[in-house]
Design an enzyme around this catalytic site. Structure first.
Site, PDB file in Angstrom:
ATOM      1  N   MET A 268       2.637  -2.419  -8.438  1.00 51.68           N
ATOM      2  CA  MET A 268       3.936  -2.403  -7.765  1.00 51.68           C
ATOM      3  C   MET A 268       5.063  -2.140  -8.754  1.00 51.68           C
ATOM      4  O   MET A 268       5.111  -2.758  -9.822  1.00 51.68           O
ATOM      5  CB  MET A 268       4.123  -3.745  -7.047  1.00 51.68           C
ATOM      6  CG  MET A 268       5.438  -3.873  -6.331  1.00 51.68           C
ATOM      7  SD  MET A 268       5.595  -2.637  -5.000  1.00 51.68           S
ATOM      8  CE  MET A 268       7.355  -2.399  -5.005  1.00 51.68           C
ATOM      9  N   GLU A 269       5.952  -1.252  -8.346  1.00 48.39           N
ATOM     10  CA  GLU A 269       6.963  -0.702  -9.249  1.00 48.39           C
ATOM     11  C   GLU A 269       8.252  -1.512  -9.357  1.00 48.39           C
ATOM     12  O   GLU A 269       9.316  -0.949  -9.644  1.00 48.39           O
ATOM     13  CB  GLU A 269       7.318   0.710  -8.772  1.00 48.39           C
ATOM     14  CG  GLU A 269       8.101   0.793  -7.439  1.00 48.39           C
ATOM     15  CD  GLU A 269       7.245   1.022  -6.194  1.00 48.39           C
ATOM     16  OE1 GLU A 269       6.035   0.700  -6.238  1.00 48.39           O
ATOM     17  OE2 GLU A 269       7.785   1.507  -5.195  1.00 48.39           O
ATOM     18  N   HIS A 302       2.130   6.354 -12.407  1.00 47.06           N
ATOM     19  CA  HIS A 302       2.682   6.290 -11.047  1.00 47.06           C
ATOM     20  C   HIS A 302       3.810   5.251 -10.949  1.00 47.06           C
ATOM     21  O   HIS A 302       4.911   5.560 -10.495  1.00 47.06           O
ATOM     22  CB  HIS A 302       1.559   5.965 -10.058  1.00 47.06           C
ATOM     23  CG  HIS A 302       1.995   5.874  -8.640  1.00 47.06           C
ATOM     24  ND1 HIS A 302       1.841   6.914  -7.749  1.00 47.06           N
ATOM     25  CD2 HIS A 302       2.583   4.875  -7.947  1.00 47.06           C
ATOM     26  CE1 HIS A 302       2.320   6.546  -6.564  1.00 47.06           C
ATOM     27  NE2 HIS A 302       2.775   5.305  -6.662  1.00 47.06           N
ATOM     28  N   GLU A 303       3.520   4.040 -11.391  1.00 49.70           N
ATOM     29  CA  GLU A 303       4.527   2.975 -11.262  1.00 49.70           C
ATOM     30  C   GLU A 303       5.742   3.281 -12.134  1.00 49.70           C
ATOM     31  O   GLU A 303       6.876   3.064 -11.727  1.00 49.70           O
ATOM     32  CB  GLU A 303       3.937   1.611 -11.642  1.00 49.70           C
ATOM     33  CG  GLU A 303       2.687   1.198 -10.869  1.00 49.70           C
ATOM     34  CD  GLU A 303       2.781   1.359  -9.367  1.00 49.70           C
ATOM     35  OE1 GLU A 303       3.880   1.200  -8.812  1.00 49.70           O
ATOM     36  OE2 GLU A 303       1.744   1.670  -8.737  1.00 49.70           O
ATOM     37  N   GLU A 325       6.591   7.831  -2.106  1.00 50.64           N
ATOM     38  CA  GLU A 325       5.166   7.801  -2.443  1.00 50.64           C
ATOM     39  C   GLU A 325       4.569   9.210  -2.589  1.00 50.64           C
ATOM     40  O   GLU A 325       3.819   9.477  -3.519  1.00 50.64           O
ATOM     41  CB  GLU A 325       4.385   6.971  -1.425  1.00 50.64           C
ATOM     42  CG  GLU A 325       4.790   5.493  -1.405  1.00 50.64           C
ATOM     43  CD  GLU A 325       4.680   4.804  -2.761  1.00 50.64           C
ATOM     44  OE1 GLU A 325       4.073   5.355  -3.690  1.00 50.64           O
ATOM     45  OE2 GLU A 325       5.244   3.682  -2.895  1.00 50.64           O
TER      46      GLU A 325
END
Ligand code: 0A1
Ligand code: ZN
Length: 876
Positions: A268-269, A302-303, A325
């Site tokens: 989770m970012e 990605h995060e 996303e």
């Protein structure tokens, strides 16, 4: 638990928020069963929301409300109402300070949303709607606020973290520690994070392009401190890559990553404080496979990339989820492609899309990349939003070219920095920066379903004109019966009889992106010397299915000669696919099975080709998975799929035994383990050979796996050998191997999860009885999603043979587990049920059994909203 009342949220009902929150001060006094949360919000009437002073409605679930004050005055109970999922407060002025005190119970929070405990560590998960389980708040992404967080905790929790920069640290009189964090960037509540625990960390620094030094820290329990280095390296690569490719710098002085064992998703970012599932961040050569190393690199990327595509520019509402996303998956995929083999990364991603996303697009939960309704937003963290969303962004990249796309992303970030925006804003920035019209292209956001292209061609030898006719269609999906034509970029090459690319225009370009915009369209190419062979949809330029009547010879030719590596692989897949379809047909007709020799010949020459990347060779030798065959079938005949695939694999293993053995021997290496792309490629081919060789079940070939297992210095080789044995060796070999492995690794959570997965996913070992036994294993924990995925998930998703047993016991088992899990963790339960939702596609008997299992879930009592949505839509 949230209410299962079938409420549906519609995009058309979107309204701007009535009130804005300029600043949010949170104060936590941590206690496992009774954490006190005090919030102080600077609230202001939204000037864009109309006249008057409507009540302030806040979201809140499972909170014990203690008090409400406005501007320092207690609000009497007559001026507010507790709602089933919130609080409505009467408002008398357009600006005020709202203070709320409430209690929560992190220890009993098994949903893993909001604030919870994982192995004694406090952590949070607020996306999408978890913040409302912490305190009453306008929990929607278009309310952006500056957060200050004070954490007060007993001595056992020396590390206290939240978003932004640490600004204060002291002790209370009773000896508790107090730490204050301040995040200078306004953000929605879903990006809030808090961590408290007895953690250790590794530290490094990164100097940004403009010369600012950023402190990087990765936190974990002491026993895992040796497993953080790969994530740190990956983070630094990602930071550099985002500067180089997108011109995006990091913006705070500190970036923290925390590993937790109990986590619903990958990671989770949260702003400045990413929280990761331990499985997606911790790795050491001894304990993690190459795949894990690569997954970590891509998820860390990605995060990190979300810091711009998600945090600095966020979503207006959850219907826009793919805005962050889809774009971020595209960014991480390109990052991984740049760090490793581009073709292999593309093949892996497309394989997943074709099996799982295409299946989703054809099932009861199908939805467009931009959905217009949902019951439970957690159910929309789907392959369609993520992976198909990334394909949509990729198509824009293909249409605009790399430079045009960069102009578009620069404009998007500049125009919308600090805002909560829509997918429409993203597309408009791309259009405005490039002076193009993507009007028709927008249908990719609004129409669900996988388009199908039917391609035919004609060559006029006299004029040298080649005509390619493409018809597009798209099957109906829930709520959408008629589809309008999509704007589909079809990347095309034409091969001459020598296998060379023909020039397609006056400038000598040998690849062209055709703009398919009509239901049927013909493209002409003049002046060709002879009839060409089309290489269609190169690099998988659009998320569609392509039908073209390739002959076996033509596919063999493309496998050998196509300059597009993706299409070389794809030609091999088409060839294998045709062979497997024939076998299924023969099986159903009770005919003797036989494999056409061309497939083995083709694989033989692939194995002999030393110029190809070994990782690509490994991909080319892999038969389409049972799940891929199922996705493609009109009606899924599970027994025929298993029979066809098992037969083909055995035939190939025997036919190629010598070549496989040579290749396996050639790739033995005593180099020290390093997860670089070249070494990973060699190991993947070596282990692909080993897996085939073990299919023969010949003792001397199984012995190769035994030897590899006994001597392996890294987890990739060890796990590959163990899996090969588990799938093919007799019990007297497998049992001691599994036992040894467990004994050696029982202290390592990630390895034990791998060990579970190997067994549950094996057609031989992971029978229902064995899976039941694994669930009794002391290391199994229904409250831990990783364990659930490793045992129950692997059985239902990767053990095609056993899960689809004709007596339906696999389905009954899954239904029982889903019911039990729903009481603890609705998000995971709703995901786990997916394999049952595709029941309509199966042959009658299995279909009815799957439906019965779904019905038993429905009838089992009160379901969570998450599970209710999936089950009710699947039964409809
Ligand atoms: N935004 C995260 C995914 C995520 C979504 C929901 C979660 O909890 C329910 C957790 C993570 C990502 O894309 O990485
Ligand atoms: Zn994401």
């Amino acid at each position: 638990m949230k209410d299962a009342q079938p409420r549906t949220v519609y995009l058309k009902d979107y309204r701007v928020p009535d009130y804005l929150v300029d600043s949010t001060r949170l104060h936590f006094e941590l206690q496992p069963k009774s954490t006190l949360v005090k919030s102080r919000l600077q609230v202001r009437r939204n000037p864009d929301a109309g006249e008057g002073l409507p009540p302030l409605v806040l979201d809140g679930i499972e909170l014990e409300l203690l008090s409400v004050s406005i501007d320092g005055q207690l609000v009497p109970a007559s001026r507010y109402r507790e709602l089933p999922e919130g609080l409505s407060i009467d408002v008398a002025k357009p600006e005020f300070v709202l203070e709320i005190h409430n209690r929560i119970n992190p220890e009993d929070n098994t949903s893993l949303e909001g604030l919870y405990l994982s192995n004694g560590m406090y952590c949070t998960q607020c996306e999408a709607e978890g913040f409302r389980k912490i305190t009453y708040y306008p929990d929607r992404p278009d309310v952006m606020s500056k957060f200050t967080t004070t954490i007060v905790a007993p001595r056992q929790y020396p590390v206290l973290l939240a978003n932004g920069n640490e600004v204060e640290r002291r002790h209370t009189e009773d000896g508790r520690q107090v730490v204050v964090w301040e995040d200078p960037f306004a953000k929605p509540a879903y990006l809030f994070a808090l961590v408290a625990g007895e953690l250790q960390h590794i530290e490094d620094t990164f100097t940004t392009a403009s010369g600012r030094e950023v402190k990087l820290q990765i936190f974990t329990e002491a026993k895992n401190i040796g497993k953080c280095d790969h994530a740190m390296r990956s983070l630094k690569k990602a930071m550099r890559w985002d500067e180089d490719v997108y011109g995006r710098e990091y913006d705070l002085d500190i970036f923290m990553v925390v590993a937790v064992d109990h986590f619903n998703m990958g990671a989770m970012e949260n702003k400045g404080l990413n929280i990761f599932n331990s499985a997606c961040v911790l790795a050491s050569p001894k304990t993690a496979t190459d795949r894990t190393f690569q997954t970590i690199e891509s998820i860390v990327g990605h995060e990190y990339f979300h810091n711009w595509s998600g945090n600095r520019v966020t979503c207006r509402d959850w219907f826009q989820l793919s805005l962050k996303e889809g774009f971020t998956v595209f960014r991480d995929a390109e990052f991984s492609a740049d760090m490793n083999s581009r073709a292999v990364k593309r093949i892996e991603d497309v394989s997943m899309l074709r099996t799982a996303q295409f299946a989703e697009d054809a099932g009861p939960m199908a939805h467009p990349v931009g959905p217009d309704s949902y019951m439970e937003i957690s159910n929309f963290y789907t392959l369609t939003i993520y992976e198909k969303g990334a394909e949509v962004v990729r198509m824009i990249h293909t249409l605009l070219g790399a430079d045009g796309f960069r102009k578009g992303s620069d404009l998007y970030f500049e125009r919308h920095d600090g805002q909560a925006v829509t997918c429409e804003d993203f597309v408009r920035a791309m259009e405005d920066a490039n002076g193009v019209d993507l009007g028709q292209f927008r249908r990719w956001y609004s129409q669900a379903g996988t388009p199908v292209l039917d391609v035919s061609d004609e060559f006029d030898a006299q004029s040298g004109t080649y005509s390619l006719t493409i018809k597009q269609s798209c099957p109906a999906s829930p709520g959408q019966t008629e589809k309008l034509p999509f704007h589909i970029p079809v990347a095309l090459g034409l091969l001459d009889s020598g296998g060379n690319d023909l020039p397609l225009d006056g400038e000598g370009n040998t690849q062209k992106v055709l703009a398919l915009t009509e239901a049927e369209q013909t493209f002409r190419f003049d002046g060709l010397p002879g009839a060409p062979l089309p290489s269609l949809l190169r690099g998988f330029s659009a998320p569609v299915k392509v039908n073209y009547g390739y002959s076996t010879e033509q596919l063999l030719f493309l496998m050998r000669s196509d300059s597009d590596e993706f299409n070389r692989w794809d030609a091999g897949q088409r060839l294998a696919f045709a062979a497997l379809e024939q076998l299924q047909e023969d099986f159903r007709a009770g005919r003797e099975l036989g494999l056409q020799p061309e497939l083995a010949d083709a694989y033989r020459s692939v194995l002999a080709n030393r110029e190809l990347d070994p990782a690509l060779v490994a991909e080319m030798l892999a038969l389409p998975s049972a799940q891929t065959l199922a996705e493609h079938a009109k009606t899924i005949d599970a027994e025929a799929i298993v029979a066809a695939r098992d037969f083909a694999r055995r035939e190939l293993a025997f036919a190629l035994k010598e070549e496989l053995q040579d290749c396996y021997n050639r790739l033995q290496s005593d180099k020290a383990y390093d997860p670089n792309a070249a070494d990973i490629a060699e190991r993947s081919l070596k282990n692909a050979c080993l897996a085939y060789l073990c299919v023969t079940e010949e003792p001397e070939l199984l012995a190769l796996a035994e030897t590899q297992f006994a001597g392996a210095e890294n987890m990739t080789d060890s796990a590959a050998a163990l899996a090969a044995l588990t799938n093919h060796a007799p019990d007297n070999i497998v049992e001691p191997a599994l036992e040894n492995f467990y004994r050696r690794w029982q202290g390592d959570t990630q390895v034990v999860e791998l060990w579970f997965g190997i067994q549950s996913g094996s057609a031989r070992r992971g029978t229902l009885e064995a899976v039941h036994q694994l669930m009794q294993h002391p290391a199994f924990e229904l409250k831990n999603p990783n364990k659930v995925r490793a045992v129950i998930g692997a059985f239902a998703n990767r053990n095609f043979t056993q899960f689809h047993r004709s007596d339906g016991s696999g389905f009954v088992f899954l239904a029982e587990q889903v019911i039990a899990l729903d009481r603890l963790n609705p998000q995971v339960a709703a995901r786990l049920v997916t394999p049952l939702t595709r029941w309509k596609k199966y042959t009658d008997d299995l279909a009815q059994k799957m439906r019965g299992a779904l019905q038993s879930i429905m009838d089992s009592g009160k379901l969570s909203r998450d599970l209710y949505e999936v089950v009710s839509k699947s039964l409809a």
